[in-house]
Scaffold this motif. Structure first.
Motif, PDB file in Angstrom:
ATOM      1  N   ILE A 141      -9.447  -3.853   7.122  1.00 47.05           N
ATOM      2  CA  ILE A 141      -8.135  -3.570   6.530  1.00 47.05           C
ATOM      3  C   ILE A 141      -7.008  -4.380   7.163  1.00 47.05           C
ATOM      4  N   PRO A 142      -6.908  -4.446   8.492  1.00 42.76           N
ATOM      5  CA  PRO A 142      -5.789  -5.200   9.077  1.00 42.76           C
ATOM      6  C   PRO A 142      -5.848  -6.707   8.815  1.00 42.76           C
ATOM      7  N   HIS A 143      -7.002  -7.192   8.363  1.00 42.89           N
ATOM      8  CA  HIS A 143      -7.182  -8.634   8.166  1.00 42.89           C
ATOM      9  C   HIS A 143      -6.985  -9.086   6.717  1.00 42.89           C
ATOM     10  N   LEU A 144      -6.734  -8.137   5.818  1.00 46.12           N
ATOM     11  CA  LEU A 144      -6.512  -8.511   4.419  1.00 46.12           C
ATOM     12  C   LEU A 144      -5.169  -9.222   4.275  1.00 46.12           C
ATOM     13  N   PRO A 145      -5.080 -10.251   3.417  1.00 51.42           N
ATOM     14  CA  PRO A 145      -3.786 -10.905   3.190  1.00 51.42           C
ATOM     15  C   PRO A 145      -2.723  -9.901   2.735  1.00 51.42           C
ATOM     16  N   GLU A 146      -3.110  -9.053   1.807  1.00 50.10           N
ATOM     17  CA  GLU A 146      -2.301  -7.923   1.349  1.00 50.10           C
ATOM     18  C   GLU A 146      -3.294  -6.823   1.014  1.00 50.10           C
ATOM     19  N   ARG A 147      -2.781  -5.705   0.569  1.00 48.03           N
ATOM     20  CA  ARG A 147      -3.661  -4.598   0.185  1.00 48.03           C
ATOM     21  C   ARG A 147      -3.391  -4.229  -1.270  1.00 48.03           C
ATOM     22  N   PHE A 206      -7.328 -12.399  -5.575  1.00 44.76           N
ATOM     23  CA  PHE A 206      -7.692 -11.125  -4.973  1.00 44.76           C
ATOM     24  C   PHE A 206      -7.684 -11.222  -3.455  1.00 44.76           C
ATOM     25  N   ASP A 207      -7.296 -10.118  -2.829  1.00 48.99           N
ATOM     26  CA  ASP A 207      -7.326  -9.994  -1.373  1.00 48.99           C
ATOM     27  C   ASP A 207      -8.740  -9.713  -0.875  1.00 48.99           C
ATOM     28  N   PHE A 208      -9.537  -9.082  -1.738  1.00 54.03           N
ATOM     29  CA  PHE A 208     -10.843  -8.563  -1.334  1.00 54.03           C
ATOM     30  C   PHE A 208     -11.776  -8.637  -2.538  1.00 54.03           C
ATOM     31  N   VAL A 209     -12.971  -9.173  -2.330  1.00 56.52           N
ATOM     32  CA  VAL A 209     -13.984  -9.239  -3.383  1.00 56.52           C
ATOM     33  C   VAL A 209     -15.266  -8.613  -2.844  1.00 56.52           C
ATOM     34  N   TYR A 210     -15.803  -7.679  -3.609  1.00 51.72           N
ATOM     35  CA  TYR A 210     -17.046  -6.991  -3.242  1.00 51.72           C
ATOM     36  C   TYR A 210     -18.114  -7.398  -4.245  1.00 51.72           C
ATOM     37  N   VAL A 211     -19.142  -8.109  -3.769  1.00 49.09           N
ATOM     38  CA  VAL A 211     -20.222  -8.597  -4.619  1.00 49.09           C
ATOM     39  C   VAL A 211     -21.402  -7.639  -4.467  1.00 49.09           C
ATOM     40  N   ASP A 212     -21.606  -6.810  -5.492  1.00 46.94           N
ATOM     41  CA  ASP A 212     -22.648  -5.782  -5.451  1.00 46.94           C
ATOM     42  C   ASP A 212     -23.173  -5.501  -6.848  1.00 46.94           C
ATOM     43  N   LYS A 225      -8.082 -15.045  -2.394  1.00 52.49           N
ATOM     44  CA  LYS A 225      -6.957 -15.670  -1.699  1.00 52.49           C
ATOM     45  C   LYS A 225      -7.413 -16.275  -0.373  1.00 52.49           C
ATOM     46  N   LYS A 226      -6.681 -17.272   0.087  1.00 54.97           N
ATOM     47  CA  LYS A 226      -6.908 -17.787   1.436  1.00 54.97           C
ATOM     48  C   LYS A 226      -6.683 -16.641   2.412  1.00 54.97           C
ATOM     49  N   GLY A 227      -7.603 -16.462   3.327  1.00 52.29           N
ATOM     50  CA  GLY A 227      -7.548 -15.341   4.249  1.00 52.29           C
ATOM     51  C   GLY A 227      -8.180 -14.080   3.697  1.00 52.29           C
ATOM     52  N   GLY A 228      -8.563 -14.110   2.416  1.00 52.13           N
ATOM     53  CA  GLY A 228      -9.185 -12.952   1.788  1.00 52.13           C
ATOM     54  C   GLY A 228     -10.600 -12.725   2.289  1.00 52.13           C
TER      55      GLY A 228
END
Length: 193
Positions: free
Chosen positions: A21-27, A116-122, A142-145
């Motif tokens: 969570i603290p490492h996401l570019p945004e939430r 996207f800030d976060f991508v979940y591949v499942d 996103k960069k940093g995502g």
């Protein structure tokens, strides 16, 4: 309203995901490829997402070759029930559910210049599908995502085309100059450089 989950394939993940969570570019912007009943979806909404954020979930709700004994019978209905339940608690956090194949819908997100800030591949566990999902979703991150690959250690390795690991390894090797591996376990997690 209580959640309706018939399976708990996610119970161990929050301990790892909390550290992300603290490492996401945004939430604000999340993409989930493969949502099943929405256990990860609801956790993201409750714990990772800020108000005004959105998660886009892509799933066929038909299951794959590994789904047997009616596991998918109520998956779609349970997903929608669980989304209503979490939205009662977090009305300012949005869900877009897309029913269909990820390789058909990811280009539409790219066309709309979604990031996207976060991508979940499942989604599918077939190696070629996992690699396709990862390659198509990477430009949307996103960069940093952060991109999380589920089921890295899942399945019968004597059938390498029917498990995610070879595809995830191939993706990491191909994109190694653009990512940093931040976790290896049952899930493999990378950050986009």
């Amino acid at each position: 309203m209580e959640y309706k989950f018939t399976q708990d394939w996610f119970h161990w993940a929050p301990q790892v995901w909390e550290q992300l969570i603290p490492h996401l570019p945004e939430r604000k912007s999340f993409l989930e490829i493969g949502a099943f009943e929405g256990r990860a979806t609801t956790w993201i909404i409750e714990n990772m997402m800020s108000d005004g954020g959105e998660i886009v979930c892509i799933d066929t709700w038909q299951g794959g070759e590994e789904h047997v004994n009616g596991e998918m019978n109520n998956a779609k209905a349970n997903f929608h029930h669980n989304i209503l339940a979490v939205r009662e608690k977090f009305p300012n956090r949005n869900v877009t559910a897309i029913e269909g194949l990820s390789h058909e819908w990811l280009p539409a997100l790219a066309q709309d210049k979604r990031q996207f800030d976060f991508v979940y591949v499942d989604g599918s566990h077939i190696a070629k599908d996992v690699l396709t999902d990862a390659c198509m979703a990477w430009p949307l991150l996103k960069k940093g995502g952060i991109m999380v690959f589920d089921d890295y250690l899942w399945g019968d390795m004597t059938r390498p085309n029917h498990v995610p690991k070879p595809a995830i390894d191939a993706f990491v090797n191909i994109f190694i100059e653009e990512l940093k591996i931040i976790h290896i376990g049952y899930q493999l997690i990378v950050r986009k450089s």
